[in-house]
Design an enzyme around this catalytic site. Sequence first.
Site, PDB file in Angstrom:
ATOM      1  N   ASP A  20      -4.976 -38.852 -46.479  1.00 31.96           N
ATOM      2  CA  ASP A  20      -5.140 -39.595 -45.224  1.00 31.96           C
ATOM      3  C   ASP A  20      -3.841 -39.604 -44.416  1.00 31.96           C
ATOM      4  OD1 ASP A  20      -6.490 -41.057 -43.361  1.00 31.96           O
ATOM      5  OD2 ASP A  20      -6.430 -42.950 -44.453  1.00 31.96           O
ATOM      6  N   HIS A  37      -3.809 -31.855 -39.153  1.00 35.74           N
ATOM      7  CA  HIS A  37      -4.620 -31.240 -40.209  1.00 35.74           C
ATOM      8  C   HIS A  37      -3.964 -29.935 -40.677  1.00 35.74           C
ATOM      9  CE1 HIS A  37      -7.588 -34.272 -39.724  1.00 35.74           C
ATOM     10  NE2 HIS A  37      -8.036 -33.852 -38.556  1.00 35.74           N
ATOM     11  N   LEU A 131      -4.873 -24.626 -63.794  1.00 31.43           N
ATOM     12  CA  LEU A 131      -5.242 -25.820 -63.020  1.00 31.43           C
ATOM     13  C   LEU A 131      -6.663 -25.649 -62.515  1.00 31.43           C
ATOM     14  CD1 LEU A 131      -4.274 -28.462 -61.462  1.00 31.43           C
ATOM     15  CD2 LEU A 131      -3.775 -26.945 -59.538  1.00 31.43           C
TER      16      LEU A 131
HETATM   17  C1  FPP Z   1      -7.776 -37.656 -43.088  1.00 28.34           C
HETATM   18  O1  FPP Z   1      -6.773 -37.846 -42.119  1.00 28.34           O
HETATM   19  C2  FPP Z   1      -7.903 -36.232 -43.353  1.00 28.34           C
HETATM   20  C3  FPP Z   1      -9.049 -35.517 -43.255  1.00 28.34           C
HETATM   21  C4  FPP Z   1     -10.350 -36.108 -42.888  1.00 28.34           C
HETATM   22  C5  FPP Z   1      -9.081 -34.063 -43.479  1.00 28.34           C
HETATM   23  C6  FPP Z   1      -8.211 -33.564 -44.592  1.00 28.34           C
HETATM   24  C7  FPP Z   1      -8.114 -32.101 -44.435  1.00 28.34           C
HETATM   25  C8  FPP Z   1      -7.010 -31.348 -44.647  1.00 28.34           C
HETATM   26  C9  FPP Z   1      -5.772 -31.854 -45.230  1.00 28.34           C
HETATM   27  C10 FPP Z   1      -7.029 -29.891 -44.292  1.00 28.34           C
HETATM   28  C11 FPP Z   1      -8.100 -29.046 -44.924  1.00 28.34           C
HETATM   29  C12 FPP Z   1      -8.112 -29.087 -46.415  1.00 28.34           C
HETATM   30  C13 FPP Z   1      -8.036 -28.019 -47.237  1.00 28.34           C
HETATM   31  C14 FPP Z   1      -8.214 -28.223 -48.701  1.00 28.34           C
HETATM   32  C15 FPP Z   1      -7.758 -26.660 -46.776  1.00 28.34           C
HETATM   33  P1  FPP Z   1      -7.177 -38.511 -40.732  1.00 28.34           P
HETATM   34  O2  FPP Z   1      -7.473 -37.438 -39.772  1.00 28.34           O
HETATM   35  O3  FPP Z   1      -8.278 -39.494 -40.929  1.00 28.34           O
HETATM   36  O4  FPP Z   1      -5.830 -39.230 -40.371  1.00 28.34           O
HETATM   37  P2  FPP Z   1      -5.678 -40.593 -39.572  1.00 28.34           P
HETATM   38  O5  FPP Z   1      -6.249 -41.685 -40.435  1.00 28.34           O
HETATM   39  O6  FPP Z   1      -4.194 -40.714 -39.402  1.00 28.34           O
HETATM   40  O7  FPP Z   1      -6.414 -40.426 -38.269  1.00 28.34           O
END
Ligand code: FPP
Length: 251
Positions: A20, A37, A131
């Site tokens: 997050d 992201h 892993l």
């Molecule tokens: C939450 O942060 C994150 C996500 C919903 C997406 C996570 C995805 C990645 C890290 C990239 C793709 C993954 C892989 C495995 C290639 P948020 O956007 O909710 O952050 P915020 O709470 O600060 O808005």
Amino acid sequence: MTPKPRNDRPQGLHVACIMDGNGRWATQQGKARLAGHRAGVETVRTVVETAPSLGIGTLTLYAFSSDNWQRPRREVVALFELLDHYIRRETERCLKDGVRVSFIGRRDRLSAPILRAMERMEDATRDGATLHLRIAVDYSSRDAILRAAAQLAASPGAASRSDSRHDRDSFHELLCATDGSGVPAPEVDLLIRTGGEQRLSDFLLWECAYAELYFTPRLWPEFDALDLETAIADFHRRERRFGRVPDAAVG
Ligand code: FPP
């Protein structure tokens, strides 16, 4: 019979991450959410690379929840492009490093090209023994539990089962068998959530029954190898009793 301690993990720890804070990180940098992201994918690489040296045998990452479909379409498309890019770029490295990749979550709502890419990565890396990396895509733990429960109810002998521990073990197996990947995974030992929020957000609810929870204000794009090491060191300082009393208290 005394249940055997479940923190004895010859296959390594199972660590799960709720990644997050990508959006907030991007905002802090004056960038669009997508940049957060993208930076988050770099953290994924770091964490996957560091995990084996910290005794982690299974790593489950929450990449896209079933509720994330409600995000703006542009962000959803961008997240799947990033996943596709990650698969293209990392399959070779995973093969070389002995990382077995599997995807958990619903597959029936994914586009055919991303589904093919995911299956190719699973096939290519299936012999990896260093892993087990599980990536949760269109994942909802409550949906996964409901699917497994429906399957259990429909199975022969459902009405006559009486040994509750046996039922827990077989339900866990069933969850793994129906989680999209069909690859077994142990219960979660440590759940890490970055970004300062302290909730589970429908992630691995059954599998985290006795997980240690670790919440950090660090945003996912800034979470690094040292942060992971700190989380694991914190985990090793905790006493896991699984409902029992401490050894010293047994008279
Ligand atoms: C939450 O942060 C994150 C996500 C919903 C997406 C996570 C995805 C990645 C890290 C990239 C793709 C993954 C892989 C495995 C290639 P948020 O956007 O909710 O952050 P915020 O709470 O600060 O808005």
